[in-house]
Design an enzyme around this catalytic site. Structure first.
Site, PDB file in Angstrom:
ATOM      1  N   ASP A  96      -8.961  -3.163  -2.077  1.00  0.00           N
ATOM      2  CA  ASP A  96     -10.310  -3.047  -2.606  1.00  0.00           C
ATOM      3  C   ASP A  96     -11.252  -3.839  -1.680  1.00  0.00           C
ATOM      4  O   ASP A  96     -11.149  -3.742  -0.456  1.00  0.00           O
ATOM      5  CB  ASP A  96     -10.317  -3.525  -4.070  1.00  0.00           C
ATOM      6  CG  ASP A  96     -11.583  -3.217  -4.823  1.00  0.00           C
ATOM      7  OD1 ASP A  96     -11.726  -2.088  -5.328  1.00  0.00           O
ATOM      8  OD2 ASP A  96     -12.429  -4.122  -4.941  1.00  0.00           O
ATOM      9  N   TYR A 205     -21.362  -6.510  -4.989  1.00  0.00           N
ATOM     10  CA  TYR A 205     -21.947  -5.165  -5.000  1.00  0.00           C
ATOM     11  C   TYR A 205     -23.425  -5.202  -4.630  1.00  0.00           C
ATOM     12  O   TYR A 205     -23.930  -4.278  -3.984  1.00  0.00           O
ATOM     13  CB  TYR A 205     -21.743  -4.531  -6.376  1.00  0.00           C
ATOM     14  CG  TYR A 205     -20.290  -4.257  -6.643  1.00  0.00           C
ATOM     15  CD1 TYR A 205     -19.726  -3.026  -6.346  1.00  0.00           C
ATOM     16  CD2 TYR A 205     -19.456  -5.256  -7.156  1.00  0.00           C
ATOM     17  CE1 TYR A 205     -18.381  -2.780  -6.558  1.00  0.00           C
ATOM     18  CE2 TYR A 205     -18.115  -5.023  -7.369  1.00  0.00           C
ATOM     19  CZ  TYR A 205     -17.578  -3.791  -7.064  1.00  0.00           C
ATOM     20  OH  TYR A 205     -16.237  -3.564  -7.260  1.00  0.00           O
ATOM     21  N   HIS A 261      -5.305   3.075  -8.212  1.00  0.00           N
ATOM     22  CA  HIS A 261      -6.040   2.067  -7.437  1.00  0.00           C
ATOM     23  C   HIS A 261      -5.311   0.735  -7.370  1.00  0.00           C
ATOM     24  O   HIS A 261      -5.451  -0.001  -6.394  1.00  0.00           O
ATOM     25  CB  HIS A 261      -7.416   1.853  -8.070  1.00  0.00           C
ATOM     26  CG  HIS A 261      -8.281   0.894  -7.314  1.00  0.00           C
ATOM     27  ND1 HIS A 261      -8.677   1.119  -6.015  1.00  0.00           N
ATOM     28  CD2 HIS A 261      -8.819  -0.313  -7.672  1.00  0.00           C
ATOM     29  CE1 HIS A 261      -9.434   0.108  -5.606  1.00  0.00           C
ATOM     30  NE2 HIS A 261      -9.524  -0.763  -6.591  1.00  0.00           N
TER      31      HIS A 261
END
Length: 281
Positions: A96, A205, A261
């Site tokens: 990630d 983010y 994931h």
């Protein structure tokens, strides 16, 4: 035995765990996780390697400062950790966002990184991640990349609902949702509900576009170390390798079967073998 450590490095408190002895391996987690995501992989590798798994800036038991959540700053944090531990020729494997920071670390500090593994991440700034953020039916797109980049509002909406919010990701982006148990969810919820942790994780983010520009700039100089890149069949699939080949044309890899994931928890056997393969050179 996994031993916990804390050090003040690059202006931030860094918590990390160390296990085993032998050639050095650095494992980098993603959002919304901590070093804990590597627990099975650490157990598999500690007999042959010195395994280091930090809590990244803003996560777990590491510091949660007001700034420093772009890829270059994370790479500087990690370089300071490797210097502190006097580690060279390190095999770096990131999942990630940890894969993004691992890539920038390898690009910025080739004297320290001998091989790179990218697990279940599309590197931003190269166009392919951005395409995966475009809406499609049933929420099967990376909608959270845009949502969580908005200042202030996501924290307002998520606060107090951290457990069901995280549960959605752990279930929706998994091939085997049982790989993350209720006890594991407890661990991640406890981490993200620490003071400042939700803000700090969302700051990654909010720095998306800055980190993307940093990756794009670094990609002008292709990596010449061994690179392996894999996505899970139930999540990013071949996209992970495609973006890796944009920064390292000789990168190899593909798709992890029976995996979503959360590869280090869904398929720790595969990830452990990946580390061993990279460490062999």
């Amino acid at each position: 035995m996994t031993v916990h450590h804390t050090a003040q490095l690059n202006g931030v408190k860094q918590h990390y765990v160390v296990a085993g002895s032998g050639p050095a391996v650095l494992l980098l987690h993603g959002w919304p996780q901590t070093w804990h995501e590597w627990r099975h992989v650490i157990d598999a590798l500690a007999g042959d390697f010195t395994v280091v798994a930090p809590d990244l800036r803003g996560f777990g038991y590491s510091g949660k400062p007001a700034s420093g959540y772009d890829a270059e700053t994370y790479a500087a944090d990690l370089a300071a950790l490797l210097e502190h531990l006097d580690l060279h020729d390190v095999t770096v494997v990131g999942h990630d966002w940890g894969a993004v920071f691992g890539y920038v670390l390898a690009a910025a500090h080739p004297e320290r990184v001998s091989a790179l593994g990218i697990v279940e991440m599309a590197l931003p700034g190269l166009g392919m991640m951005e395409q995966a953020m475009a809406p499609v039916a049933d929420g099967n797109f990376l909608w959270h990349m845009g949502f969580q980049s908005v200042p202030d509002l996501p924290e307002l909406l998520i606060a107090g609902k951290e457990r069901p919010y995280l549960r959605w990701f752990f279930e929706h982006f998994a091939y085997d949702p049982s790989a993350i148990t209720e006890a594991d969810l407890d661990e991640y919820v406890a981490a993200i509900t620490q003071t400042g942790a939700l803000r700090a994780g969302l700051a990654v983010y909010q720095e998306f576009f800055r980190s993307a520009e940093q990756v794009k700039a670094r990609s002008a100089t292709p990596l010449d170390i061994p690179v392996r890149a894999y996505g899970g069949e139930a999540c990013l699939g071949g996209l992970t390798l495609a973006t890796a080949q944009a920064v390292a044309p000789a990168a190899e890899g593909g798709v992890i079967e029976r995996c979503g994931h959360w590869a280090a928890e869904e398929r720790p056997d595969f990830v452990s073998d990946l580390v061993r393969d990279l460490a062999k050179g």
